[in-house]
Motif scaffolding. Structure first.
Motif, PDB file in Angstrom:
ATOM      1  N   SER A 254       0.825  -1.209   0.000  1.00  0.00           N
ATOM      2  CA  SER A 254       0.000   0.000   0.000  1.00  0.00           C
ATOM      3  C   SER A 254       0.859   1.258   0.000  1.00  0.00           C
ATOM      4  O   SER A 254       0.508   2.263  -0.576  1.00  0.00           O
ATOM      5  CB  SER A 254      -0.924  -0.009   1.204  1.00  0.00           C
ATOM      6  N   LYS A 289      13.828   8.196  17.682  1.00  0.00           N
ATOM      7  CA  LYS A 289      12.540   8.793  18.020  1.00  0.00           C
ATOM      8  C   LYS A 289      12.643  10.261  18.422  1.00  0.00           C
ATOM      9  O   LYS A 289      11.746  11.043  18.149  1.00  0.00           O
ATOM     10  CB  LYS A 289      11.912   8.003  19.170  1.00  0.00           C
ATOM     11  N   SER A 290      13.739  10.634  19.072  1.00  0.00           N
ATOM     12  CA  SER A 290      13.845  12.009  19.569  1.00  0.00           C
ATOM     13  C   SER A 290      14.661  12.900  18.636  1.00  0.00           C
ATOM     14  O   SER A 290      14.961  14.033  18.967  1.00  0.00           O
ATOM     15  CB  SER A 290      14.495  11.997  20.951  1.00  0.00           C
ATOM     16  N   PHE A 304       6.011   7.719   9.210  1.00  0.00           N
ATOM     17  CA  PHE A 304       4.880   7.607  10.145  1.00  0.00           C
ATOM     18  C   PHE A 304       5.299   6.918  11.431  1.00  0.00           C
ATOM     19  O   PHE A 304       4.594   6.907  12.422  1.00  0.00           O
ATOM     20  CB  PHE A 304       3.750   6.795   9.524  1.00  0.00           C
TER      21      PHE A 304
ATOM     22  N   ARG B  52       0.888  12.197  20.818  1.00  0.00           N
ATOM     23  CA  ARG B  52       1.583  13.319  20.197  1.00  0.00           C
ATOM     24  C   ARG B  52       2.042  14.409  21.150  1.00  0.00           C
ATOM     25  O   ARG B  52       2.985  15.140  20.871  1.00  0.00           O
ATOM     26  CB  ARG B  52       0.704  13.942  19.098  1.00  0.00           C
ATOM     27  N   MET B  61       8.518  14.704  20.271  1.00  0.00           N
ATOM     28  CA  MET B  61       9.971  14.766  20.417  1.00  0.00           C
ATOM     29  C   MET B  61      10.320  14.964  21.897  1.00  0.00           C
ATOM     30  O   MET B  61      11.219  14.323  22.426  1.00  0.00           O
ATOM     31  CB  MET B  61      10.504  15.922  19.589  1.00  0.00           C
ATOM     32  N   SER B  64       9.684  11.810  23.850  1.00  0.00           N
ATOM     33  CA  SER B  64      10.775  10.858  23.612  1.00  0.00           C
ATOM     34  C   SER B  64      12.033  11.245  24.372  1.00  0.00           C
ATOM     35  O   SER B  64      12.704  10.397  24.956  1.00  0.00           O
ATOM     36  CB  SER B  64      11.107  10.788  22.125  1.00  0.00           C
ATOM     37  N   GLU B 132      -3.031  20.434  13.919  1.00  0.00           N
ATOM     38  CA  GLU B 132      -1.948  19.840  13.145  1.00  0.00           C
ATOM     39  C   GLU B 132      -1.792  18.350  13.476  1.00  0.00           C
ATOM     40  O   GLU B 132      -1.624  17.506  12.595  1.00  0.00           O
ATOM     41  CB  GLU B 132      -0.667  20.602  13.483  1.00  0.00           C
ATOM     42  N   GLN B 136      -2.336  15.209  10.898  1.00  0.00           N
ATOM     43  CA  GLN B 136      -1.273  14.231  10.605  1.00  0.00           C
ATOM     44  C   GLN B 136      -1.687  12.814  10.978  1.00  0.00           C
ATOM     45  O   GLN B 136      -1.428  11.865  10.236  1.00  0.00           O
ATOM     46  CB  GLN B 136       0.006  14.593  11.380  1.00  0.00           C
ATOM     47  N   GLU B 137      -2.330  12.684  12.110  1.00  0.00           N
ATOM     48  CA  GLU B 137      -2.696  11.333  12.547  1.00  0.00           C
ATOM     49  C   GLU B 137      -3.823  10.742  11.699  1.00  0.00           C
ATOM     50  O   GLU B 137      -3.937   9.533  11.556  1.00  0.00           O
ATOM     51  CB  GLU B 137      -3.039  11.313  14.039  1.00  0.00           C
ATOM     52  N   ASN B 140      -2.065   9.195   9.046  1.00  0.00           N
ATOM     53  CA  ASN B 140      -1.438   7.989   9.564  1.00  0.00           C
ATOM     54  C   ASN B 140      -2.408   6.808   9.640  1.00  0.00           C
ATOM     55  O   ASN B 140      -2.102   5.698   9.219  1.00  0.00           O
ATOM     56  CB  ASN B 140      -0.934   8.296  10.978  1.00  0.00           C
ATOM     57  N   ARG B 143      -3.368   5.521   6.280  1.00  0.00           N
ATOM     58  CA  ARG B 143      -2.326   4.672   5.731  1.00  0.00           C
ATOM     59  C   ARG B 143      -2.388   3.267   6.344  1.00  0.00           C
ATOM     60  O   ARG B 143      -2.224   2.262   5.655  1.00  0.00           O
ATOM     61  CB  ARG B 143      -0.979   5.324   6.026  1.00  0.00           C
ATOM     62  N   GLU B 146      -5.329   1.511   4.772  1.00  0.00           N
ATOM     63  CA  GLU B 146      -4.995   1.122   3.391  1.00  0.00           C
ATOM     64  C   GLU B 146      -3.952   0.016   3.342  1.00  0.00           C
ATOM     65  O   GLU B 146      -3.880  -0.738   2.378  1.00  0.00           O
ATOM     66  CB  GLU B 146      -4.478   2.338   2.607  1.00  0.00           C
ATOM     67  N   GLY B 147      -3.156  -0.059   4.391  1.00  0.00           N
ATOM     68  CA  GLY B 147      -2.082  -1.059   4.420  1.00  0.00           C
ATOM     69  C   GLY B 147      -2.549  -2.418   4.890  1.00  0.00           C
ATOM     70  O   GLY B 147      -1.761  -3.344   5.005  1.00  0.00           O
TER      71      GLY B 147
END
Lengths: 421, 430
Positions: A254, A289-290, A304, B52, B61, B64, B132, B136-137, B140, B143, B146-147
């Motif tokens: 996909s 990740k960071s 993603f 997020r 970020m 993390s 935002e 974005q999600e 995600n 996808r 669809e995957g």
């Protein structure tokens, strides 16, 4: 037995090399129900050209013999399959083949010794006939076809294909339908007798055991076999450069999937762990990740999830692999290259990533299966797994910077992509 | 191992698993609610948006980075369909203080706080999620949906379930639907979050080196204090009578080299105890290398590399699965049907039963050797409202007789045979 203790994870390794050359490693785990044993030979899909100890002529066998042997070892002369016997004992038995080793294992809570009887019996007593070898070709053929439908596997193999001119690491572990069709019982016996000698093998056990008592139990189950001489393995001369930078294949996915590869050289034994850690740190700094790059790619919808970051090596090869999914893998690749070329090591980041990796190493000591598998795989790479816990605390920025310069070289990078038509 | 649970507020439970076996502490938060076509996509998107950012850690970020500073504490989340419930799962695993290079940190407390912050104190802007992030999600999740066909074995399994449970909650795809995804925005998603936060069943698990303090850390956490009592809305997994279904066959074509068969079986059982009989039945049919499926389809007929079955206890279905060469479909089906018939007439030995029991008991005994497995075990019991200790469980397995298993065999009907095959072959046949 020699005892090696690690103060970080507070675990002990009991290790002994027997007279016949077999290495036994025991990691006792008090209070855990699960017992795990794994017996491996330092023989994988890469070893298809070699000189049998005592002979002068080299032997070459079809690709896929190591894996074929793994399937066939369970068959017994009595007609009983050892996998059935083990399953009947309530233990979870399995086997696998990699590029550099083949391993037989089981996990259990009860019946450890009866199962050990069976494991050690079947690994020491091969039984191949024309008929049982033919039958296995059907099963392995299905296994090969199953992998044909895994784009993740294809994109990985293609990346190796782009990096390696000659080295057999680029070939499928299972061999192909064509190569396995040439395997017969004589070939299997020859490879068995060469590589399943105790001096080429190691056994690791993890669980609630008295090490000395367990060692005796293992010795009692060994048949009389002398250590043989060194097996000369022949690998083709592999140039340092890559084959081609880009490789693409169409498959029904996909979203495109990709592997970015960086071709490297196997480090000397004493530097192996240190280099491995340095590469792990760098990969996390660049695309973990960071990282800034990951954030940027995520925000632009180019990634993603964090790609998986791996460093693989064995005799004659070493490479980095970055595996992920992206609508535009080429862009990810370009940005990755840019980031690498402008990279400066930031101390805060460096220390933070070190902490993270330290924690990850510690976590590997939770599960008996993970521990045993790790010690076996590392052993065949001439590494004692505890070294990772020690090296991570002392590794410094200068060394990591040096590895960045040496290994992350534009000219050694490849990208493999699989996308829809 | 000691297990203790406490309802801290109506509908909100904390479960403590005290164990010294691990180098890590594992904390989990589960939000459970009935799965419906209306909420499935929202839940799936919500799960993605929550990772997020929070009020105190506004970007992923930053999350993390803070976790990395905690010696690589790892956060993970996902969604599961457990019976007719949709469960949003959040995990945080961190190193036990004993194994830190420096002493004096309270990693467990920090970990609990971080996880609760991610689940219950997300980043908002003007009373809704950050636009935002939602945008974005959505991409995600789109996808991921669809995957779905990328993993052929998984796809065939999901498709078989969909065919069996058409227009029913269990037939829903856990990640949701693209047409519903488009309708969701930052505001409606936040409203949905507020709603489920006040209505769903909440379970908090802490496993590891814990003490009396641990309950206090949770109870006194601001995010927990802010939650209201609730009449938790979720489906208790009870045994339900299944309607008699007509056997159906579904064939689908795709670019595959290997064909995948998935057969959905209905088990018509009457009581809880029969679930243990069903486990035994499944183990003999296709649960191990000794099973009929593995022996007959793979070893004797050499038709497959994968051949087995699994029991979904929440729904009382068994799924038989195998990967075969496409032209061997009829041959494989004949062998599989023969196995089902053999089970009915008791064509299996006392030894088969003993072996199956040993295998199952070994698995149960090692449940507390893995933190996440143990949490899943207790959570499964929580959702079925039926507490059985590991010892009782083993005892129940021991008691299952051959007659019990034959009874299960005869209660079984084939609901759906799903076959995923290659496109070319279909053309040749015409």
């Amino acid at each position: 037995m020699q005892i090696i203790e690690n103060s970080k994870v507070k675990e002990k390794l009991y290790i002994e090399k027997l007279e016949n050359g077999l290495t036994i490693m025991i990691i006792p785990k008090k209070g855990i129900q699960k017992k795990y044993v794994i017996w491996g030979t330092n023989y994988g899909s890469n070893d298809s050209k070699f000189v049998v100890p005592g002979e002068t002529q080299k032997t070459e066998v079809p690709k896929g013999v190591a894996h074929f042997l793994e399937h066939k070892m369970f068959e017994q002369e009595s007609g009983v399959n050892s996998l059935d016997t083990l399953t009947a004992l309530g233990v979870d038995a399995n086997a696998y083949t990699t590029n550099d080793h083949t391993a037989y294992l089981f996990e259990c809570t009860e019946n450890f010794y009866p199962a050990l009887d069976e494991l050690m019996d079947y690994v020491q007593h091969p039984y191949f006939t024309d008929e049982n070898v033919e039958k296995e070709k059907g099963i392995i053929g299905q296994e090969i076809m199953m992998y044909d439908d895994y784009p993740e596997w294809k994109v990985y193999l293609n990346a190796l294909e782009a990096m390696y001119h000659e080295h057999p690491v680029k070939l499928d572990i299972t061999g192909t339908i064509e190569t396995i069709s040439k395997i017969d019982k004589e070939i299997l016996y020859k490879c068995y007798n060469t590589f399943y000698n105790p001096s080429n093998m190691a056994m690791v056990v993890c669980g609630d055991f008295e090490p000395e008592k367990l060692l005796q139990e293992i010795k009692n189950r060994l048949i009389d076999k002398k250590a043989n001489g060194e097996i000369k393995r022949i690998y083709p001369e592999e140039p340092e450069n890559i084959v081609k930078e880009k490789i693409e294949q169409k498959m029904d996915v996909s979203q495109p999937i990709f592997v970015i590869g960086i071709k490297d050289k196997l480090a000397d034994t004493k530097e192996r762990v240190k280099k491995h850690i340095a590469i792990e740190i760098l990969l996390n700094m660049i695309l973990g990740k960071s990282s800034k790059l990951y954030k940027e790619l995520y925000d632009e919808g180019l990634l993603f999830a964090t790609p998986s970051l791996d460093y693989e090596y064995a005799r004659g090869y070493a490479h980095i692999l970055i595996t992920g999914q992206s609508p535009e893998p080429e862009k990810v690749y370009e940005k990755f290259k840019q980031t690498v070329s402008n990279m400066k090591i930031d101390s805060n980041e460096f220390n933070r990533i070190k902490k993270r990796i330290y924690g990850e190493y510690v976590k590997e000591y939770n599960d008996t299966a993970d521990i045993a598998r790790m010690f076996l795989a590392d052993f065949f790479k001439e590494i004692n797994s505890f070294e990772f816990l020690e090296e991570i605390t002392v590794i410094n920025e200068e060394y990591v910077e040096q590895v960045l310069k040496d290994v992350f070289n534009d000219k050694k990078m490849v990208i493999s992509v699989i996308k829809k038509d | 191992m000691q297990y203790k649970e406490k309802e801290i507020k109506k509908g909100i439970k904390i479960h403590l698993i005290k164990t010294e076996k691990f180098k890590t502490n594992l904390i989990a938060v589960f939000l459970s609610l009935p799965i419906t076509k209306e909420n499935v996509t929202k839940n799936s998107l919500l799960s993605a948006v929550l990772r997020r950012g929070t009020q105190n850690m506004p970007t992923s970020m930053q999350i993390s980075q803070e976790l990395e500073e905690m010696y690589g504490a790892s956060f993970d989340n996902g969604i599961d369909k457990t019976g007719d419930n949709h469960v949003l799962k959040f995990y945080l695993e961190s190193i036990n203080d004993k194994y830190l290079p420096q002493q004096g940190e309270n990693m467990l407390k920090t970990s609990i706080e971080k996880l609760l912050e991610i689940v219950f104190n997300p980043l908002t802007e003007n009373g809704k999620f950050k636009e935002e992030y939602v945008k974005q999600e959505k991409e995600n999740i789109k996808r991921i949906i669809e995957g779905k066909p990328d993993n052929k074995a998984r796809y065939a399994f999901d498709r078989c379930i969909e065919e069996m449970y058409k227009d029913q909650p269990y037939g829903l795809y856990k990640y949701g639907y693209i047409e519903d995804l488009e309708k969701i925005d930052a505001k409606t998603l936040y409203e949905h979050y507020e709603k489920i936060k006040s209505e769903c069943k909440i379970d908090i698990f802490v496993s590891g080196s814990i003490d009396e303090e641990t309950i206090k850390i949770v109870e006194e956490n601001e995010n927990i204090k802010n939650l209201q009592e609730r009449e938790a809305q979720y489906i208790i997994n009870k045994i339900e009578e299944k309607p008699e279904a007509q056997e159906k066959e579904v064939k689908e074509e795709m670019e595959v080299t290997q064909g995948k068969i998935v057969i959905g079986l209905d088990l018509h059982i009457e009581n809880e105890e029969q679930r243990y009989d069903a486990l035994l039945y499944n183990a003999i049919l296709g649960g191990s290398a000794n099973s009929k499926m593995f022996q007959e389809v793979r070893e004797k007929a050499s038709l497959a590399y994968t051949a087995g079955s699994s029991y979904v206890r929440y729904k009382n279905n068994i799924f038989v699965k195998c990967g075969i060469e496409i032209k061997n479909y009829e041959k494989a089906m004949k062998i599989i049907r023969k196995q089902l018939e053999d089970m009915k007439i008791g064509n299996f030995t006392a030894e088969d039963i003993e072996n199956a029991k040993k295998g199952i008991i070994s698995t149960i005994k090692s449940i507390d050797d893995e933190q996440d497995t143990e949490i899943t075990y207790f959570f499964g019991q929580e959702l079925s409202g039926n507490k059985v200790s590991i010892d009782e469980y083993i005892e129940k397995i021991q008691k299952v007789s051959k007659e019990n298993i034959i009874k299960i065999a005869n209660s079984i009907t084939i609901n759906t045979i799903y076959f995923l095959k290659n496109i070319e072959t279909a053309k040749e046949e015409q």
